[in-house]
Scaffold this active site. Structure first.
Site: not given
Length: 301
Positions: A11, A39, A138, A182, A213-214, A243, A273, A278
């Site tokens: 949550m 995730k 996770e 990433n 952003s790349r 995700d 997204s 959210g």
């Protein structure tokens, strides 16, 4: 096309503020929201919204948050019959601060920490029925690594999104079908000795590195490094963008799409997204992604 996600179900307690506070600083928040997240669950919802048949594997607590999260997954079309409800263990919580088009996240694992070896052993036969298994970090890393080994032994494709950042043993990297860190996660896994391009060339069409952003980069089998640029967005909230990208990428790869097309689709989905609030709330449908891709093609044309 049947996809299994083994991962976290949280949550999200999301606070919006003018900016993210500095160390030791107190700021007034604008609002607080309780939003389904984690995730694993986020990626499962992203896949379901894009038309995939998805089953979620993981644990929640026997509490109100657990009930709400199970209800939300079912509403989104994600299978929940293999989610274990634990007594006297709280459902996982993520504390998220959103400000200046960015966020910080602290995760309290709760029931996610009980996705252990015993649970992994209990679901292995079920996983054989799926075309692809998607994992994140996770849940306990021992579980993640064990399930990757199991999938490799049984010819099941695996996508590992190594987030939150943690070391990934080289033998595990060899066994996954795709690894999607990433830039920061890639440095933690591989060290700083090699450039992004050099890393990508070591793992053609396996290593996919997202760069915000790349855009997102991968090396083709012929040695060419391909970078798919990010779609410009009017950003409301970046939570869950990674995700969404992983979920969309998984769906397209499972459908047999070429990796370049899969990444273009996933990048577009992730960008869309960010334009809503959210993690799960902003995830687009297949129709929305296709419409945006067509709009971009018309612009280029």
């Amino acid at each position: 096309m049947k996809l299994a996600v083994v991962g976290s179900i949280n949550m999200d307690m999301t606070v919006t503020a003018e900016r993210i506070p500095l160390k030791g600083e107190t700021l007034l928040g604008d609002s607080i929201h309780y939003i389904p997240g984690g995730k694993g669950a986020n990626q499962a919802v992203a896949m379901a919204r894009l038309g995939a048949e998805v089953e979620m594997f993981g644990c929640v607590g026997d509490d109100s948050n657990g009930e709400k999260l199970l209800e939300n997954l079912r509403k989104e079309g994600v299978g929940t019959r293999h989610i274990k409800v634990l007594k006297e263990v709280p459902t996982g919580i993520a504390l998220i601060t959103v400000g200046e088009n960015d966020n910080t996240i602290i995760v309290v694992p709760g029931a996610n920490g009980q996705v252990d070896q015993i649970y992994a052993d209990s679901i292995k036969e079920e996983l054989k029925a799926f075309d692809m298994v998607v994992l994140q970090q996770e849940i306990p890393l021992e579980t993640v690594h064990d399930l990757i080994c199991f999938c490799a032994e049984n010819g099941i494709k695996v996508i590992l999104n190594p987030a939150p950042a943690a070391k990934v043993p080289l033998d595990i990297i060899e066994k996954v079908t795709y690894l999607t860190p990433n830039e920061h996660e890639a440095v933690l896994i591989f060290g700083e000795g090699e450039t992004t391009e050099e890393l990508l060339k070591k793992y053609p069409e396996k290593l996919v590195i997202t760069q915000g952003s790349r855009g997102v980069s991968v090396c083709r089998k012929n040695g060419e490094v391909l970078t798919v640029p990010a779609r410009p967005a009017i950003v409301a909230d970046t939570t869950g963008a990674g995700d969404t990208l992983n979920g969309a990428f998984s769906v397209q790869i499972a459908k047999g799409e070429p990796i370049a097309e899969a990444l273009r689709y996933a990048n577009t989905a992730a960008s869309l997204s960010t334009e809503k609030f959210g993690a799960q709330g902003g995830m687009p449908t297949a129709e929305e992604v296709e419409r945006e891709l067509k709009r971009n093609e018309e612009k280029i044309g």
